[in-house]
Motif scaffolding. Structure first.
Motif, short mmCIF file in Angstrom:
data_model
loop_
_atom_site.label_atom_id
_atom_site.label_comp_id
_atom_site.label_asym_id
_atom_site.label_seq_id
_atom_site.Cartn_x
_atom_site.Cartn_y
_atom_site.Cartn_z
N ARG A 117 -4.74 -3.13 -1.70
CA ARG A 117 -5.08 -1.72 -1.57
C ARG A 117 -3.93 -0.80 -1.99
N PHE A 118 -2.70 -1.32 -1.97
CA PHE A 118 -1.55 -0.49 -2.35
C PHE A 118 -1.60 -0.22 -3.85
N SER A 119 -1.25 1.00 -4.23
CA SER A 119 -1.35 1.41 -5.63
C SER A 119 -0.05 2.07 -6.08
N LEU A 120 0.04 2.31 -7.38
CA LEU A 120 1.19 3.02 -7.92
C LEU A 120 1.26 4.43 -7.33
N ASP A 121 0.09 5.02 -7.09
CA ASP A 121 0.06 6.34 -6.44
C ASP A 121 0.69 6.29 -5.06
N SER A 122 0.47 5.17 -4.33
CA SER A 122 1.07 5.02 -3.00
C SER A 122 2.60 5.07 -3.09
N VAL A 123 3.14 4.39 -4.10
CA VAL A 123 4.59 4.35 -4.28
C VAL A 123 5.11 5.74 -4.65
N VAL B 88 9.16 11.03 1.41
CA VAL B 88 10.34 10.54 2.12
C VAL B 88 11.50 10.39 1.12
N PRO B 89 12.26 11.43 0.91
CA PRO B 89 13.38 11.36 -0.05
C PRO B 89 14.36 10.24 0.32
N GLY B 90 14.79 9.50 -0.67
CA GLY B 90 15.75 8.42 -0.45
C GLY B 90 15.15 7.16 0.11
N VAL B 91 13.84 7.06 0.12
CA VAL B 91 13.18 5.88 0.71
C VAL B 91 13.35 4.65 -0.17
N ASN B 92 13.48 3.49 0.48
CA ASN B 92 13.46 2.20 -0.21
C ASN B 92 12.06 1.62 -0.09
N VAL B 93 11.46 1.25 -1.21
CA VAL B 93 10.12 0.69 -1.20
C VAL B 93 10.21 -0.83 -1.26
N LEU B 94 9.68 -1.48 -0.25
CA LEU B 94 9.74 -2.93 -0.10
C LEU B 94 8.32 -3.45 0.05
N VAL B 95 7.89 -4.32 -0.88
CA VAL B 95 6.50 -4.76 -0.88
C VAL B 95 6.39 -6.28 -0.95
N GLU C 70 2.06 -10.20 -3.01
CA GLU C 70 0.60 -10.20 -3.18
C GLU C 70 0.09 -8.84 -3.67
N CYS C 71 0.98 -7.85 -3.76
CA CYS C 71 0.57 -6.53 -4.27
C CYS C 71 0.34 -6.61 -5.79
N LYS C 72 -0.36 -5.62 -6.31
CA LYS C 72 -0.63 -5.56 -7.75
C LYS C 72 0.68 -5.48 -8.53
N HIS C 73 0.63 -5.91 -9.79
CA HIS C 73 1.84 -5.98 -10.61
C HIS C 73 2.51 -4.63 -10.78
N GLU C 74 1.70 -3.57 -10.97
CA GLU C 74 2.30 -2.25 -11.17
C GLU C 74 3.00 -1.75 -9.90
N VAL C 75 2.53 -2.18 -8.74
CA VAL C 75 3.17 -1.80 -7.48
C VAL C 75 4.50 -2.55 -7.34
N VAL C 76 4.48 -3.84 -7.62
CA VAL C 76 5.69 -4.65 -7.55
C VAL C 76 6.74 -4.14 -8.54
N ALA D 140 7.14 -1.14 -9.58
CA ALA D 140 7.66 0.18 -9.18
C ALA D 140 8.47 0.12 -7.88
N ALA D 141 8.40 -1.00 -7.17
CA ALA D 141 9.11 -1.12 -5.89
C ALA D 141 10.60 -1.36 -6.10
N ASP D 142 11.36 -1.11 -5.05
CA ASP D 142 12.80 -1.39 -5.09
C ASP D 142 13.09 -2.84 -4.73
N TYR D 143 12.30 -3.38 -3.81
CA TYR D 143 12.50 -4.74 -3.34
C TYR D 143 11.14 -5.42 -3.18
N VAL D 144 11.11 -6.73 -3.42
CA VAL D 144 9.88 -7.51 -3.30
C VAL D 144 10.21 -8.80 -2.56
N GLY D 145 9.34 -9.18 -1.63
CA GLY D 145 9.60 -10.44 -0.95
C GLY D 145 8.52 -10.82 0.04
N SER D 146 8.59 -12.04 0.51
CA SER D 146 7.63 -12.58 1.46
C SER D 146 7.73 -11.86 2.80
#
Length: 396
Positions: free
Chosen positions: A261-267, A274-281, A284-290, A292-298
């Motif tokens: 359900r997470f999208s690029l718009d969500s990011v 939230v200025p300065g936020v770190n996005v960690l996903v 299993e998220c979509k490729h475009e979400v991964v 655009a994220a700062d960190y990816v992991g289990s």
């Protein structure tokens, strides 16, 4: 006068199951839960759970997945992701009963890995996994026939995500493949490609297309063009023999209903809010979400990252809400701001079927000498599923 003849249409077993008019104990959709549950409003539920667990003592070992409700996690002896919990169960051979507060495929894995003397209980049989249901044994067998007709089955190694049924794990073991988790997917894929000629070898990745694609492209340097998606609802998976031959990664058309359900718009939206936020996903998220994220992991990686995060840091997490909310509460005192990646609240609906009334019912039944909702994998399926799991355990 109306002379039209009624159509002789017979609903398929799957259609009847979805309509709630049939049951399939092996399905991740689950079946009706027998027995009389305590009322959710019962003010004594917590004390009843404590009393039943105390009466059982060392005979019971309660496993709680990270995505469970807080009211259930309170009674878990250990918490973790699906594979960690299955291994924790193996490490407690003295426990006669393993109560798995998770979903169906997790309880199956625990039954496969534990001894015959141990009995695995799932408090609610309707706690399934929509992703695991997206690949049935019949569909995967048909896919393998398609790969055989295209002349590539001999150079293809199946790699199945832990989030799959015992039947799919058994297919994987029978065809020389291995299981993976979200934390060791790259190691599993490296191993799979080593089993075949590097110039022609392929992987059939089941059942989550996003984890397979993200691992191949982000972690292994493949291109999106190296990946094709096999759709089990289309003839030949919706692919030509030429497309199958050209691909390195044949991805099953499956996904997680929560992470999907997470999208690029969500990011983009959370970065504005939230200025300065770190996005960690989660991967299993979509490729475009991964991407655009700062960190990816289990799931375990997410927990460790937030634990090590500096005070005052801001985080937007793309995974199941129960876990995100628990982490936000845990680290609020340290000044860590943790928010859910999406504006819309989203729990894992099947994971949330395990609630306190179901847990109390299961524990009290065991305390009274009645084993309910036992999960048993048949010996033939267990044999090959265990082979696939053991290949994973042997990965370097």
């Amino acid at each position: 006068m109306n002379t039209a003849q009624p159509l002789d249409v017979q609903p398929t077993p799957l259609a009847l199951l979805l309509l709630g008019r049939e049951t399939d104990p092996k399905s991740e959709r689950g079946v009706e839960c027998p027995g009389d549950l305590p009322a959710p409003s019962d003010p004594d539920l917590v004390e009843r759970a404590r009393a039943a667990k105390a009466k059982l003592g060392d005979k019971v070992f309660v496993l709680g997945h990270h995505y469970q409700r807080d009211e259930v996690i309170e009674f878990a002896d250990v918490t973790g992701d699906s594979f960690k919990l299955a291994r924790d169960a193996v490490a407690r051979p003295e426990a006669e009963y393993i109560v798995f507060c998770g979903v169906h495929f997790m309880a199956e894995s625990a039954d496969i890995l534990t001894s015959d003397k141990q009995q695995v209980v799932l408090p609610d049989l309707a706690a399934g996994c929509s992703m695991a249901d997206m690949a049935t044994a019949e569909q995967v067998a048909e896919c393998w026939d398609v790969l055989t007709e295209a002349g590539i089955s001999e150079v293809t190694v199946p790699v199945s995500y832990m989030n799959s049924s015992a039947d799919i794990k058994a297919f994987t073991g029978k065809h020389g493949g291995t299981i993976c988790t979200s934390s060791n997917a790259k190691r599993a894929l490296d191993w799979a490609f080593e089993q075949r000629d590097p110039s022609t070898g392929k992987v059939l990745f089941l059942p989550d297309q996003h984890l397979g694609r993200n691992t191949a492209v982000r972690d292994m340097g493949m291109s999106l063009d190296d990946c094709v998606v096999y759709n089990p609802h289309k003839p030949n998976g919706g692919l030509t023999a030429e497309q199958l031959k050209a691909a390195k990664m044949i991805l099953w058309r499956g996904h997680c209903s929560v992470h999907g359900r997470f999208s690029l718009d969500s990011v983009n939206d959370v970065r504005e809010r939230v200025p300065g936020v770190n996005v960690l996903v989660h991967p299993e998220c979509k490729h475009e979400v991964v991407a655009a994220a700062d960190y990816v992991g289990s799931t375990e990686h997410i927990i460790k990252t937030l634990e090590a995060a500096p005070a005052g840091s801001k985080w937007a997490i793309g995974t199941e809400l129960n876990l995100v909310r628990r982490l936000a509460n845990r680290y609020a005192a340290e000044g860590k701001e943790i928010v859910f990646l999406d504006k819309t609240v989203c729990f894992c609906s099947t994971m949330n079927r395990i609630d306190l009334p179901h847990l109390v019912w299961a524990l009290e039944s065991l305390a009274n000498g009645t084993v309910v909702n036992r999960i048993e994998v048949d010996p033939e399926t267990e044999k090959f599923a265990k082979l696939a799991l053991e290949r994973m355990l042997a990965l370097p």
